[in-house]
Every structure is written in structure tokens, then in C-alpha cells.
Design a protein around this motif. Structure first.
Motif, mmCIF file in Angstrom:
data_model
loop_
_atom_site.group_PDB
_atom_site.id
_atom_site.type_symbol
_atom_site.label_atom_id
_atom_site.label_comp_id
_atom_site.label_asym_id
_atom_site.label_seq_id
_atom_site.Cartn_x
_atom_site.Cartn_y
_atom_site.Cartn_z
ATOM 1 N N MET A 1 24.508 67.181 6.285
ATOM 2 C CA MET A 1 25.225 65.978 5.880
ATOM 3 C C MET A 1 24.578 64.774 6.555
ATOM 4 O O MET A 1 24.353 64.778 7.755
ATOM 5 C CB MET A 1 26.692 66.099 6.291
ATOM 6 N N GLY A 2 24.326 63.747 5.786
ATOM 7 C CA GLY A 2 23.707 62.547 6.316
ATOM 8 C C GLY A 2 24.703 61.590 6.943
ATOM 9 O O GLY A 2 25.928 61.756 6.809
ATOM 10 N N THR A 3 24.166 60.582 7.598
ATOM 11 C CA THR A 3 24.999 59.599 8.293
ATOM 12 C C THR A 3 25.934 58.871 7.336
ATOM 13 O O THR A 3 27.138 58.757 7.607
ATOM 14 C CB THR A 3 24.104 58.585 9.027
ATOM 15 N N GLU A 4 25.397 58.384 6.215
ATOM 16 C CA GLU A 4 26.244 57.628 5.282
ATOM 17 C C GLU A 4 27.340 58.493 4.682
ATOM 18 O O GLU A 4 28.479 58.051 4.530
ATOM 19 C CB GLU A 4 25.376 57.009 4.168
ATOM 20 N N GLU A 5 26.998 59.729 4.373
ATOM 21 C CA GLU A 5 27.986 60.648 3.816
ATOM 22 C C GLU A 5 29.094 60.934 4.832
ATOM 23 O O GLU A 5 30.277 60.978 4.484
ATOM 24 C CB GLU A 5 27.287 61.945 3.401
ATOM 25 N N ARG A 6 28.719 61.100 6.095
ATOM 26 C CA ARG A 6 29.703 61.346 7.159
ATOM 27 C C ARG A 6 30.614 60.135 7.325
ATOM 28 O O ARG A 6 31.838 60.275 7.417
ATOM 29 C CB ARG A 6 28.990 61.672 8.470
ATOM 30 N N ARG A 7 30.025 58.947 7.339
ATOM 31 C CA ARG A 7 30.838 57.732 7.504
ATOM 32 C C ARG A 7 31.777 57.542 6.327
ATOM 33 O O ARG A 7 32.929 57.127 6.503
ATOM 34 C CB ARG A 7 29.932 56.519 7.692
ATOM 35 N N ARG A 8 31.303 57.847 5.128
ATOM 36 C CA ARG A 8 32.159 57.762 3.945
ATOM 37 C C ARG A 8 33.329 58.738 4.093
ATOM 38 O O ARG A 8 34.479 58.401 3.778
ATOM 39 C CB ARG A 8 31.336 58.094 2.694
ATOM 40 N N GLY A 9 33.046 59.929 4.598
ATOM 41 C CA GLY A 9 34.098 60.919 4.827
ATOM 42 C C GLY A 9 35.103 60.471 5.862
ATOM 43 O O GLY A 9 36.302 60.733 5.724
ATOM 44 N N ILE A 10 34.629 59.791 6.888
ATOM 45 C CA ILE A 10 35.537 59.277 7.925
ATOM 46 C C ILE A 10 36.491 58.260 7.318
ATOM 47 O O ILE A 10 37.708 58.314 7.553
ATOM 48 C CB ILE A 10 34.737 58.661 9.091
ATOM 49 N N VAL A 11 35.975 57.340 6.527
ATOM 50 C CA VAL A 11 36.829 56.313 5.899
ATOM 51 C C VAL A 11 37.818 56.961 4.940
ATOM 52 O O VAL A 11 39.009 56.615 4.937
ATOM 53 C CB VAL A 11 35.973 55.246 5.179
ATOM 54 N N GLU A 12 37.354 57.914 4.146
ATOM 55 C CA GLU A 12 38.248 58.598 3.203
ATOM 56 C C GLU A 12 39.371 59.328 3.947
ATOM 57 O O GLU A 12 40.530 59.268 3.537
ATOM 58 C CB GLU A 12 37.454 59.585 2.350
ATOM 59 N N THR A 13 39.029 59.984 5.043
ATOM 60 C CA THR A 13 40.034 60.692 5.833
ATOM 61 C C THR A 13 41.035 59.717 6.440
ATOM 62 O O THR A 13 42.242 59.958 6.431
ATOM 63 C CB THR A 13 39.357 61.527 6.941
ATOM 64 N N ALA A 14 40.533 58.606 6.974
ATOM 65 C CA ALA A 14 41.418 57.601 7.563
ATOM 66 C C ALA A 14 42.387 57.052 6.527
ATOM 67 O O ALA A 14 43.580 56.889 6.802
ATOM 68 C CB ALA A 14 40.593 56.468 8.181
ATOM 69 N N ARG A 15 41.890 56.786 5.345
ATOM 70 C CA ARG A 15 42.756 56.254 4.281
ATOM 71 C C ARG A 15 43.771 57.287 3.819
ATOM 72 O O ARG A 15 44.928 56.964 3.561
ATOM 73 C CB ARG A 15 41.906 55.775 3.110
ATOM 74 N N ARG A 16 43.342 58.534 3.717
ATOM 75 C CA ARG A 16 44.228 59.605 3.254
ATOM 76 C C ARG A 16 45.310 59.923 4.280
ATOM 77 O O ARG A 16 46.486 60.055 3.945
ATOM 78 C CB ARG A 16 43.409 60.858 2.938
ATOM 79 N N ASP A 17 44.902 60.047 5.549
ATOM 80 C CA ASP A 17 45.825 60.492 6.597
ATOM 81 C C ASP A 17 46.495 59.348 7.355
ATOM 82 O O ASP A 17 47.413 59.588 8.127
ATOM 83 C CB ASP A 17 45.094 61.382 7.602
ATOM 84 N N GLY A 18 45.998 58.132 7.203
ATOM 85 C CA GLY A 18 46.568 56.988 7.910
ATOM 86 C C GLY A 18 45.915 56.715 9.248
ATOM 87 O O GLY A 18 46.083 55.638 9.805
ATOM 88 N N SER A 19 45.185 57.705 9.777
ATOM 89 C CA SER A 19 44.445 57.529 11.031
ATOM 90 C C SER A 19 43.497 58.716 11.193
ATOM 91 O O SER A 19 43.625 59.722 10.484
ATOM 92 C CB SER A 19 45.375 57.435 12.231
ATOM 93 N N VAL A 20 42.570 58.565 12.121
ATOM 94 C CA VAL A 20 41.650 59.652 12.440
ATOM 95 C C VAL A 20 41.546 59.789 13.950
ATOM 96 O O VAL A 20 41.801 58.844 14.688
ATOM 97 C CB VAL A 20 40.238 59.434 11.835
ATOM 98 N N ASP A 21 41.169 60.990 14.382
ATOM 99 C CA ASP A 21 41.036 61.312 15.792
ATOM 100 C C ASP A 21 39.581 61.710 16.053
ATOM 101 O O ASP A 21 39.016 62.516 15.299
ATOM 102 C CB ASP A 21 41.973 62.471 16.132
ATOM 103 N N VAL A 22 38.980 61.155 17.091
ATOM 104 C CA VAL A 22 37.573 61.415 17.409
ATOM 105 C C VAL A 22 37.316 62.911 17.574
ATOM 106 O O VAL A 22 36.356 63.449 17.012
ATOM 107 C CB VAL A 22 37.140 60.645 18.675
ATOM 108 N N ASN A 23 38.155 63.595 18.337
ATOM 109 C CA ASN A 23 37.938 65.023 18.585
ATOM 110 C C ASN A 23 37.986 65.836 17.301
ATOM 111 O O ASN A 23 37.144 66.708 17.073
ATOM 112 C CB ASN A 23 38.965 65.565 19.583
#
Length: 59
Positions: A1-23
Motif C-alpha cells: 500500500m502506498g502513502t497516498e492510499e494509506r492517507r486516503r484510508g485514514i481520512v475515510e476511517t476518520a469520517r466513517r468512525d468520527g475519529s481515529v487512533d494512532v495505535n
């Protein structure tokens, strides 16, 4: 998985779940916590998330 794909996944997760956790993100994407922190920093600079202690939430 590339950097842009990972960052896109982080944003999608944050929007879906309302927040994200580093760990949790580090485990999910199989990268170091420092990598996730750098990603969150970049995403915050682009106005996509707001960083918090140990995570972030969508803007």
C-alpha cells in the motif's frame, strides 16, 4: 500500500468512525506509529483532519 492510499484510508476511517487512533491505525496499516503521526500531520496541514492526543478527527 502506498502513502497516498494509506492517507486516503485514514481520512475515510476518520469520517466513517468520527475519529481515529494512532495505535489502531498503525496496526491496521502495518506501519510504525511515527508513520501514522506524520500522515496525520500532513492531513492536518491539508485541512482534512484535526489532530488530538493519540489520534485525530475529521474536519
Amino acid at each position: 500500500m502506498g502513502t497516498e492510499e494509506r492517507r486516503r484510508g485514514i481520512v475515510e476511517t476518520a469520517r466513517r468512525d468520527g475519529s481515529v487512533d494512532v495505535n489502531r491505525l498503525a496496526e491496521e496499516f502495518r506501519v510504525a506509529k511515527e508513520t501514522i503521526r506524520r500522515d496525520l500531520h500532513i492531513l492536518e496541514e491539508h485541512g482534512l483532519v484535526r489532530r488530538t492526543h493519540g489520534g485525530a478527527y475529521p474536519v
